[in-house]
Scaffold this motif. Structure first.
Motif, PDB file in Angstrom:
ATOM      1  N   PRO A   1       6.709 -34.367   5.008  1.00 33.58           N
ATOM      2  CA  PRO A   1       7.114 -35.565   5.751  1.00 33.58           C
ATOM      3  C   PRO A   1       8.605 -35.508   6.072  1.00 33.58           C
ATOM      4  N   ILE A   2       8.964 -35.963   7.257  1.00 35.32           N
ATOM      5  CA  ILE A   2      10.369 -35.949   7.681  1.00 35.32           C
ATOM      6  C   ILE A   2      10.694 -37.283   8.344  1.00 35.32           C
ATOM      7  N   ARG A   3      11.978 -37.562   8.429  1.00 34.13           N
ATOM      8  CA  ARG A   3      12.455 -38.784   9.064  1.00 34.13           C
ATOM      9  C   ARG A   3      13.208 -38.432  10.344  1.00 34.13           C
ATOM     10  N   ARG A   4      13.298 -39.395  11.224  1.00 36.22           N
ATOM     11  CA  ARG A   4      14.032 -39.184  12.466  1.00 36.22           C
ATOM     12  C   ARG A   4      15.510 -38.936  12.168  1.00 36.22           C
ATOM     13  N   GLY A   5      16.055 -37.883  12.759  1.00 37.35           N
ATOM     14  CA  GLY A   5      17.441 -37.511  12.514  1.00 37.35           C
ATOM     15  C   GLY A   5      17.623 -36.548  11.361  1.00 37.35           C
ATOM     16  N   GLN A   6      16.551 -36.206  10.655  1.00 37.83           N
ATOM     17  CA  GLN A   6      16.657 -35.275   9.523  1.00 37.83           C
ATOM     18  C   GLN A   6      16.844 -33.854  10.037  1.00 37.83           C
TER      19      GLN A   6
ATOM     20  N   PRO B   1      13.206 -35.413  16.133  1.00 37.33           N
ATOM     21  CA  PRO B   1      13.283 -36.515  17.097  1.00 37.33           C
ATOM     22  C   PRO B   1      12.520 -37.762  16.672  1.00 37.33           C
ATOM     23  N   VAL B   2      11.585 -37.625  15.713  1.00 36.97           N
ATOM     24  CA  VAL B   2      10.744 -38.759  15.326  1.00 36.97           C
ATOM     25  C   VAL B   2      10.487 -38.715  13.818  1.00 36.97           C
ATOM     26  N   ASN B   3       9.949 -39.813  13.297  1.00 38.39           N
ATOM     27  CA  ASN B   3       9.395 -39.826  11.950  1.00 38.39           C
ATOM     28  C   ASN B   3       7.986 -39.253  12.001  1.00 38.39           C
ATOM     29  N   GLY B   4       7.639 -38.428  11.042  1.00 37.31           N
ATOM     30  CA  GLY B   4       6.300 -37.872  11.069  1.00 37.31           C
ATOM     31  C   GLY B   4       6.083 -36.773  10.053  1.00 37.31           C
ATOM     32  N   ILE B   5       5.175 -35.873  10.432  1.00 37.51           N
ATOM     33  CA  ILE B   5       4.753 -34.770   9.577  1.00 37.51           C
ATOM     34  C   ILE B   5       4.947 -33.461  10.343  1.00 37.51           C
ATOM     35  N   VAL B   6       5.403 -32.435   9.643  1.00 35.08           N
ATOM     36  CA  VAL B   6       5.510 -31.109  10.250  1.00 35.08           C
ATOM     37  C   VAL B   6       4.105 -30.501  10.292  1.00 35.08           C
ATOM     38  N   THR B   7       3.577 -30.349  11.488  1.00 36.55           N
ATOM     39  CA  THR B   7       2.225 -29.811  11.642  1.00 36.55           C
ATOM     40  C   THR B   7       2.208 -28.294  11.842  1.00 36.55           C
ATOM     41  N   LYS B   8       3.306 -27.733  12.367  1.00 36.28           N
ATOM     42  CA  LYS B   8       3.383 -26.282  12.552  1.00 36.28           C
ATOM     43  C   LYS B   8       4.810 -25.823  12.306  1.00 36.28           C
ATOM     44  N   ARG B   9       4.924 -24.713  11.588  1.00 33.01           N
ATOM     45  CA  ARG B   9       6.221 -24.051  11.403  1.00 33.01           C
ATOM     46  C   ARG B   9       6.087 -22.645  11.940  1.00 33.01           C
TER      47      ARG B   9
ATOM     48  N   ALA C   1       4.610 -34.255  14.288  1.00 31.68           N
ATOM     49  CA  ALA C   1       3.682 -35.266  14.795  1.00 31.68           C
ATOM     50  C   ALA C   1       3.938 -36.595  14.110  1.00 31.68           C
ATOM     51  N   ASP C   2       4.010 -37.637  14.916  1.00 33.81           N
ATOM     52  CA  ASP C   2       4.113 -38.999  14.407  1.00 33.81           C
ATOM     53  C   ASP C   2       2.702 -39.539  14.232  1.00 33.81           C
ATOM     54  N   LEU C   3       2.204 -39.595  12.997  1.00 35.06           N
ATOM     55  CA  LEU C   3       0.827 -39.981  12.712  1.00 35.06           C
ATOM     56  C   LEU C   3       0.669 -41.463  12.426  1.00 35.06           C
ATOM     57  N   SER C   4       1.706 -42.255  12.667  1.00 36.20           N
ATOM     58  CA  SER C   4       1.558 -43.700  12.473  1.00 36.20           C
ATOM     59  C   SER C   4       0.632 -44.308  13.519  1.00 36.20           C
ATOM     60  N   THR C   5       0.497 -43.642  14.645  1.00 36.24           N
ATOM     61  CA  THR C   5      -0.483 -44.011  15.670  1.00 36.24           C
ATOM     62  C   THR C   5      -1.186 -42.733  16.098  1.00 36.24           C
ATOM     63  N   ILE C   6      -2.519 -42.755  16.121  1.00 38.84           N
ATOM     64  CA  ILE C   6      -3.276 -41.550  16.432  1.00 38.84           C
ATOM     65  C   ILE C   6      -4.090 -41.753  17.698  1.00 38.84           C
ATOM     66  N   TRP C   7      -4.468 -40.635  18.314  1.00 38.27           N
ATOM     67  CA  TRP C   7      -5.361 -40.624  19.465  1.00 38.27           C
ATOM     68  C   TRP C   7      -6.712 -40.069  19.028  1.00 38.27           C
ATOM     69  N   VAL C   8      -7.761 -40.631  19.567  1.00 36.78           N
ATOM     70  CA  VAL C   8      -9.129 -40.171  19.318  1.00 36.78           C
ATOM     71  C   VAL C   8      -9.768 -39.890  20.675  1.00 36.78           C
ATOM     72  N   ASP C   9     -10.316 -38.690  20.839  1.00 35.55           N
ATOM     73  CA  ASP C   9     -11.013 -38.317  22.067  1.00 35.55           C
ATOM     74  C   ASP C   9     -12.508 -38.553  21.891  1.00 35.55           C
ATOM     75  N   ALA C  10     -13.095 -39.341  22.778  1.00 29.38           N
ATOM     76  CA  ALA C  10     -14.522 -39.661  22.722  1.00 29.38           C
ATOM     77  C   ALA C  10     -15.176 -39.263  24.036  1.00 29.38           C
TER      78      ALA C  10
END
Length: 330
Positions: free
Chosen positions: A22-27, A105-113, A131-140
């Motif tokens: 997990p990372i914060r914006r500006g980290q 640039p955002v608060n979130g999770i490192v999904t790829k290094r 990725a900012d996972l506080s809001t997610i997209w779902v494809d239906a």
């Protein structure tokens, strides 16, 4: 969000240890050593010194030239995403930094290094994905005949097998303008809030989109429809034990097991809701028998001797009594 660099260089230090951190914006994410960056900073300091020297010049052209040279050097540093605070620190201290630090640039999770420490990276090469996972997209996927009832902003509900009994509420965010060729389904993007990060990327879910079909629509119970795969039929009750098969064109599914009828049926007509397969089998049997009867191809009719029903005898015409056996006497 893909973190990239706009200059070539080597990864001097990597602050992200592993994916999922997990990372914060500006980290700080990583620091990059670039000889080109060092050269540009030195050029900026020379332009700043030249501007301060010619600022009191009596020749206006000299002052304007020095100002433009300084502005161009500063803009070049900004093109490389060097913040104004770091440029101001360079002006105050006069110390050239050998590395450029990239921040999140955002608060979130490192999904790829995608880089390692000491690795050479080129300008535009992706280094990390955040990725900012506080809001997610779902494809239906939805069927094409359901598209008229789907609109952006409609409320949707979602359930997941791994979280039984829990319902998540969201809205339709975007409707893709094309269909999948193989399935003829349209893709819809849904947006759900995820403040506690219970929803994970790449999960499977079941979604329900509730939409009023129409204020006035003809509907039948779904059990009343016989679907052959190519056509759909219902049986109309005509009364006195008579029924009529009717081809219909169906629309969307409704609540309580109802199905919209677009054409082929009027409101108020009675339909058969049970034993339709028996009626369908009997009608097909009669049609097959008529096609197999002799003399039916040309539309003519032939008179046939009625056949005896099982367990019954046909009545015969009276005739002469049979002869007595030889040698028989009364």
């Amino acid at each position: 969000n893909v973190v990239t660099t706009k200059i070539d260089g080597w990864v001097d230090h990597l602050y992200v240890k592993a994916t999922g951190d997990p990372i914060r914006r500006g980290q700080n994410l990583l620091s990059l050593y670039s000889p080109e960056l060092v050269t540009t900073q030195e050029e900026y300091l020379l332009a700043l010194k030249n501007f301060r020297t010619l600022q009191k010049s009596a020749v206006p052209e000299y002052r304007e030239g020095a100002r433009r040279l300084l502005a161009a050097a500063r803009q070049r540093l900004r093109y490389w995403d060097i913040p104004d605070s770091q440029i101001a620190r360079l002006e105050q201290t006069g110390e050239v930094k050998k590395t450029l630090t990239l921040i999140s640039p955002v608060n979130g999770i490192v999904t790829k290094r995608l880089v390692t420490q000491g690795m050479f990276v080129k300008a535009g090469m992706p280094a990390l994905e955040v990725a900012d996972l506080s809001t997610i997209w779902v494809d239906a996927d939805i069927y094409q005949y359901e598209l008229p009832w789907i609109k952006v902003g409609q409320p949707v509900t979602m359930t997941l097998d791994y979280l039984p009994g829990q319902t998540f509420r969201g809205r339709i965010d975007y409707i893709y303008p094309y269909l999948k060729e193989s399935t003829r389904t349209a893709k819809v993007r849904l947006r759900f809030p995820n403040p506690d990060l219970r929803l994970k990327p790449e999960m499977f879910a079941q979604v329900k989109i509730e939409s009023p079909v129409s204020r006035q629509a003809v509907v039948v119970p779904a059990d009343a429809v016989l679907d052959t795969g190519l056509k759909q039929h219902v049986f109309i009750a005509l009364g006195q034990g008579r029924f009529e098969p009717r081809e219909v064109k169906l629309g969307v599914f409704g609540d309580h097991g109802l199905r919209e009828v677009l054409s082929g049926l009027k409101g108020g007509e009675e339909v058969v809701t049970s034993a339709q397969f028996m009626l369908d089998s009997e009608s097909r049997f009669r049609e097959a028998v008529q096609m197999m009867m002799p003399g039916m191809e040309g539309g003519g009719k032939t008179e046939e001797k009625p056949a005896a029903m099982p367990g019954m005898k046909m009545e015969e015409k009276p005739g002469a009594a049979p002869a007595m056996p030889p040698g028989h006497k009364h």
